[in-house]
Design a protein around this motif. Structure first.
Motif, PDB file in Angstrom:
ATOM      1  N   CYS A 593       0.815  -1.229   0.000  1.00 47.74           N
ATOM      2  CA  CYS A 593       0.000   0.000   0.000  1.00 47.74           C
ATOM      3  C   CYS A 593       0.847   1.277   0.000  1.00 47.74           C
ATOM      4  CB  CYS A 593      -0.903   0.029   1.223  1.00 47.74           C
ATOM      5  SG  CYS A 593      -2.173  -1.225   1.222  1.00 47.74           S
ATOM      6  N   CYS A 597      -1.048   2.163  -4.473  1.00 51.98           N
ATOM      7  CA  CYS A 597      -2.369   1.668  -4.081  1.00 51.98           C
ATOM      8  C   CYS A 597      -2.891   0.697  -5.137  1.00 51.98           C
ATOM      9  CB  CYS A 597      -3.324   2.845  -3.937  1.00 51.98           C
ATOM     10  SG  CYS A 597      -5.033   2.333  -3.714  1.00 51.98           S
ATOM     11  N   CYS A 600      -7.979  -1.667  -3.571  1.00 50.87           N
ATOM     12  CA  CYS A 600      -8.631  -2.873  -3.042  1.00 50.87           C
ATOM     13  C   CYS A 600     -10.065  -2.619  -2.609  1.00 50.87           C
ATOM     14  CB  CYS A 600      -7.827  -3.447  -1.875  1.00 50.87           C
ATOM     15  SG  CYS A 600      -7.990  -2.508  -0.350  1.00 50.87           S
TER      16      CYS A 600
HETATM   17  S1  SF4 Z   1      -7.247   1.233  -1.035  1.00 49.43           S
HETATM   18 FE1  SF4 Z   1      -6.497  -0.776  -0.415  1.00 49.43          FE
HETATM   19  S2  SF4 Z   1      -4.633  -1.075  -1.639  1.00 49.43           S
HETATM   20 FE2  SF4 Z   1      -5.086   1.108  -1.686  1.00 49.43          FE
HETATM   21  S3  SF4 Z   1      -3.874   1.973   0.005  1.00 49.43           S
HETATM   22 FE3  SF4 Z   1      -5.965   1.551   0.780  1.00 49.43          FE
HETATM   23  S4  SF4 Z   1      -5.796  -0.476   1.716  1.00 49.43           S
HETATM   24 FE4  SF4 Z   1      -4.005  -0.251   0.354  1.00 49.43          FE
END
Ligand code: SF4
Length: 614
Positions: A593, A597, A600
């Motif tokens: 992360c 990103c 997710c």
């Molecule tokens: S959206 Fe998901 S993948 Fe992106 S930084 Fe947040 S926890 Fe991590």
């Protein structure tokens, strides 16, 4: 039973301290003055339950409220259970020794699937009907939280409501609602319908499940105004979220007998087998000042001379070095040891090692999880062999001689070559030790390899994957055993039958409730304990109910199949899990992360690492 008789009874069981209560910092209140009595039940032994951080947090938080008295309840070990049943002693709470049957809430924390029969046994010992439908009155209300609630369906018939995610806020909202309904004399059904409207609360009886003839789920239909999707709750600001300044200090030795200070929740990594890495997203840290202040208070109020800095991956804490510098100022003069579990290989620096060395020198533990780089890429364990060797070199040169390595067996796409890679890695770590000129003098190195069996879990990219069957697990264990040619490498593994049961319940639906009840009635309990686990009884329970456990554990699931947990929302989306599954099969890694990103879905909570500048 009076105090003297009770004491006499305890003399005839192993570890009477499990049942005596009265420990330092345990909370005793006047029961006439409280409005809500909450029995916090841990469905395993005292020693395991007392080591659990979530229980410590909620116990203290509930008891800060004048109107609530929260007490602890653990599963009695088999010797004491026999006596309890013989003498007609109902399951009691440690603080008051009152029967929990008369409490307002009976709340379980569900940490692993193999404790489910203990939950039933504890309800039975309390003298309560097992099924929610057979307990028509509002109290006691049977509730549950913890990681297994990301697929609570195998317990749907027994538990009135589940808490999804972190309990600090939602538990109190439910308690307040209950108090309001109790005071106005409302019934259980009315209460459950209202509770289901609170975010993070799942009431299984408000959902109808239909099945296809082949056993897959056809539809999940909410009723009486219950939401179609139930989203988990998280604590958004960790600095202002509740943390106790004292823990109950046990009289007897428990599994983790030390103060525990939480650093952050969630994990940036995304190892594809790891349920915790997905269901606790996004990462939310405490500041170093908060951690330092809370840790100091804990040590002062408990007298512990060891404090563990806890998280899913401690070396990912962004303020670790400044924090250690702050903490050493008071831990060192008082000879308080610092321990840092959950270190990762790839960001384990010589500076960090130096700081740990400053305080405490014991074995080093790492989890490469797979023996070859190809398989480590499949599971997204972004650790290279070079990093493993560099870390071991640093550790050996820093005076360490024992290394413990954790691996998994049965991972998707695993071949015998990957298994041989595990013992090969162990042997080469020993070779590395002897190649170093400045290795510790006169000492012999050892590498302990601990191999667990991979169990596919809900809300991971491997939730679609089949689990390998018992015979294949045993064949692969033999491949490992016979590939080990180095006497300084010791391999240990877990019982394959237990993994098989865990696999069925992890991804099971509510038809498993009947199997669970049948197994309990045959005497199954403490299934996570080798001395108690009875595979034959479990197989009979499945058979009598016409259910094939392999339908749940060993079947490859289509991406568009409705899973028993698809109506629960833990932030990570099914689309993301499918993308990650496809990447796994092409051995492509996903950055963590903080690097990039991966969208997710957990940004929906509006907090944490998702909003950090990269
Ligand atoms: S959206 Fe998901 S993948 Fe992106 S930084 Fe947040 S926890 Fe991590």
């Amino acid at each position: 039973m009076n105090e003297k008789e009770f004491e006499k009874l305890l003399l005839s069981v192993q570890k009477p301290g499990r049942y005596s209560g009265g420990e330092l910092n345990s909370v005793v209140k006047d029961k006439e003055k409280v409005k809500i009595r909450f029995a916090f039940c841990f469905p395993d032994t005292y020693e395991i339950g007392m080591s659990h951080l979530g229980m410590k947090i909620l116990y203290s938080q509930f008891n800060e409220r004048e109107d609530i008295w929260c007490e602890r309840v653990f599963a009695p070990w088999v010797d004491f259970e026999v006596l309890m049943r013989e003498k007609g002693i109902p399951l009691f709470a440690l603080e008051s020794r009152d029967s929990i049957k008369d409490f307002d809430f009976i709340g379980f924390t569900l940490q692993y699937e193999l404790c489910y029969t203990n939950l039933l046994n504890m309800l039975d010992l309390a003298g309560l009907p097992l099924k929610s439908a057979d307990r028509p009155s509002l109290s006691p209300l049977v509730v549950a939280g913890g990681p297994c609630c990301c697929n609570p369906e195998p317990l749907a018939d027994f538990v009135d409501l589940f808490f999804l995610g972190e309990g600090e806020e939602v538990d109190l909202e439910v308690i307040d609602l209950y108090r309001e309904f109790k005071e106005k004399g409302a019934g259980k059904e009315e209460f459950l319908r209202a509770a289901a409207k609170i975010e993070g609360v799942y009431v299984p009886s408000l959902y109808d499940i239909e099945y296809f003839e082949d056993g897959r789920i056809k539809s999940v239909t909410p009723k009486d105004g219950a939401p179609a999707k139930i989203r988990k709750r998280i604590m958004r600001d960790m600095d202002s979220s509740y943390y106790p300044d004292r823990f109950v200090v046990p009289f007897i030795e428990i599994v983790h007998d030390r103060a525990v200070q939480e650093l952050f929740r969630g994990c940036i990594r995304g190892c594809r087998f790891c349920q915790a890495g997905f269901i606790y997203r996004p990462v939310r840290e405490k500041s170093a000042d908060t951690v330092n202040r809370q840790a100091k208070a804990l040590c002062e109020n408990t007298g512990y001379d060891e404090i563990s800095l806890s998280s899913l991956s401690t070396s990912d804490y962004t303020c670790l070095e400044p924090l250690l510098n702050k903490m050493l100022l008071w831990t060192e003069p008082q000879s308080i040891s610092l321990s840092l579990p959950s270190l990762r290989v790839d960001n384990f620096s010589a500076e960090l090692l130096g700081k740990i060395n400053h305080i405490r020198k014991s074995g080093l533990t790492f989890a490469p999880e797979a023996g070859t780089q190809r398989l480590r890429d499949v599971i997204n364990k972004n650790v290279t062999e070079e990093e493993i060797f560099r870390t071991c070199k640093t550790a050996f040169e820093g005076g360490y001689t024992a290394v413990k390595l954790y691996f998994m067996l049965g991972l998707p796409t695993e071949t015998d070559e990957d298994l041989k890679g595990i013992t090969d890695l162990g042997r080469r770590i020993i070779d590395l030790y002897y190649s170093l000129e400045n290795r510790p003098v006169g000492k012999s190195p050892s590498v302990s390899v601990s191999v667990s069996t991979f169990v596919p879990k809900p809300f991971t990219p491997f939730q679609f994957e089949p689990q390998i069957e018992k015979e294949e697990i045993e064949r692969r264990q033999n491949v490992l055993k016979y590939s080990n040619t180095c006497r300084k490498v010791n391999i240990s593994w877990h019982d394959s039958s237990v993994s098989f049961l865990e696999g069925a319940f992890a991804r099971g639906d509510r038809r498993l409730c009947a199997v669970l009840e049948a197994a309990f009635k045959k005497g199954c309990k403490f299934d996570g304990w080798n001395e108690c686990f009875n595979l034959q009884k479990w197989l009979e329970a499945f058979d009598e109910n016409g259910i094939d456990p392999l339908f749940y554990s060993a079947r490859k699931r289509d991406f568009d199949e409705i899973n028993p947990w698809d109506h629960l929302d833990f932030g990570v989306t099914k689309d993301f899990l499918i993308r990650e599954n496809k990447k796994a099969h092409s051995a492509k890694i996903t950055p963590n992360c903080r690097e990039k990103c991966a969208a997710c879905g957990a940004a929906c909570f509006g907090e944490g690492v998702c909003f950090e500048k990269r």
